[in-house]
Design an enzyme around this catalytic site. Structure first.
Site, PDB file in Angstrom:
ATOM      1  N   TYR A 172     -13.529   3.347  20.001  1.00  0.00           N
ATOM      2  CA  TYR A 172     -14.045   2.481  18.943  1.00  0.00           C
ATOM      3  C   TYR A 172     -15.261   1.694  19.440  1.00  0.00           C
ATOM      4  CZ  TYR A 172     -10.089   3.069  15.713  1.00  0.00           C
ATOM      5  OH  TYR A 172      -9.179   3.577  14.820  1.00  0.00           O
ATOM      6  N   GLU A 188      -8.233  -4.725   5.226  1.00  0.00           N
ATOM      7  CA  GLU A 188      -9.316  -3.890   4.712  1.00  0.00           C
ATOM      8  C   GLU A 188      -9.061  -3.448   3.265  1.00  0.00           C
ATOM      9  OE1 GLU A 188     -10.157  -0.705   7.495  1.00  0.00           O
ATOM     10  OE2 GLU A 188     -11.051  -2.257   8.749  1.00  0.00           O
TER      11      GLU A 188
HETATM   12  C1  LIG Z   1      -9.405  -0.137  11.415  1.00  0.00           C
HETATM   13  C2  LIG Z   1     -10.404  -0.711  12.085  1.00  0.00           C
HETATM   14  C3  LIG Z   1     -10.370  -1.018  13.493  1.00  0.00           C
HETATM   15  C4  LIG Z   1     -11.537  -1.490  14.076  1.00  0.00           C
HETATM   16  C5  LIG Z   1     -11.538  -1.764  15.435  1.00  0.00           C
HETATM   17  C6  LIG Z   1     -10.408  -1.564  16.179  1.00  0.00           C
HETATM   18  O1  LIG Z   1     -10.420  -1.807  17.518  1.00  0.00           O
HETATM   19  C7  LIG Z   1      -9.247  -1.129  15.603  1.00  0.00           C
HETATM   20  C8  LIG Z   1      -9.237  -0.855  14.238  1.00  0.00           C
END
Ligand SMILES: C=Cc1ccc(O)cc1
Length: 178
Positions: free
Chosen positions: A26, A71
């Protein structure tokens, strides 16, 4: 980056890339004291990217930060950053429909908010998939607050390496090769 994180101000404006112990990669940006942007390079929803997600961002104790948000998909996220240790812990709470139809969420979400809201009504929420994982931070950059060049295009293969190797941003943290 070798700076020591002590205050909330030290954390805001910082851009991170990290890999969870389950292999999911991520990229995440503390855009300001109530907003985050991110891109997903590996894992169940690789290819998804989001700008201007409202989030709660606090410092728990010097150098340790907690970020929480919910979200439009119904996915909830709680992250605990220990940047001085180059580590974090993240928990993602996926509604059942995201686990069953991850492809619907793999897009630039900002242009598809209605689809996310329709999908969360149309499909099942429960049982949720809870994913709690530690992660190792592989990159930290001082992007400054409210920098829209940090996350400004879809993820592509090799993007994390371009960023880590200094091929993606100029000296003012503006995206190169726009
Ligand atoms: C679902 C989003 C999301 C964004 C960053 C993260 O480390 C985990 C989930």
């Amino acid at each position: 980056m070798t700076k020591s994180f002590k205050t909330l101000g030290d954390f805001l404006g910082t851009h991170f890339i990290y890999t969870y112990d389950n292999g999911w990669e991520y990229e995440w940006y503390a855009k300001n004291d109530h907003t985050v942007d991110y891109r997903i390079h590996g894992g169940m929803v690789a290819g998804r990217w989001v700008k201007d997600q409202e989030a709660d961002i606090v410092m728990l104790t010097p150098g340790i930060y907690k970020i929480s948000w919910t979200e439009p998909t119904g996915t909830d996220v709680a992250l605990d950053f220990l940047p001085n240790e180059k580590k974090l812990h993240g928990t993602i709470f996926f509604p059942k429909w995201v686990e069953e139809h991850p492809d619907i969420t793999v897009t630039f979400q900002n242009e598809h908010i209605e689809l996310m809201e329709e999908s969360r009504e149309k499909y099942e929420t429960y049982p949720k998939l809870v994913v709690p994982e530690f992660a190792n931070i592989t990159y930290m950059g001082e992007a400054g607050e409210d920098n829209d060049d940090v996350i400004s295009e879809a993820p592509y293969d090799g993007m994390p390496d371009d960023i880590r190797d200094g091929r993606y941003y100029d000296e003012n943290y503006r995206r190169l090769n726009k």
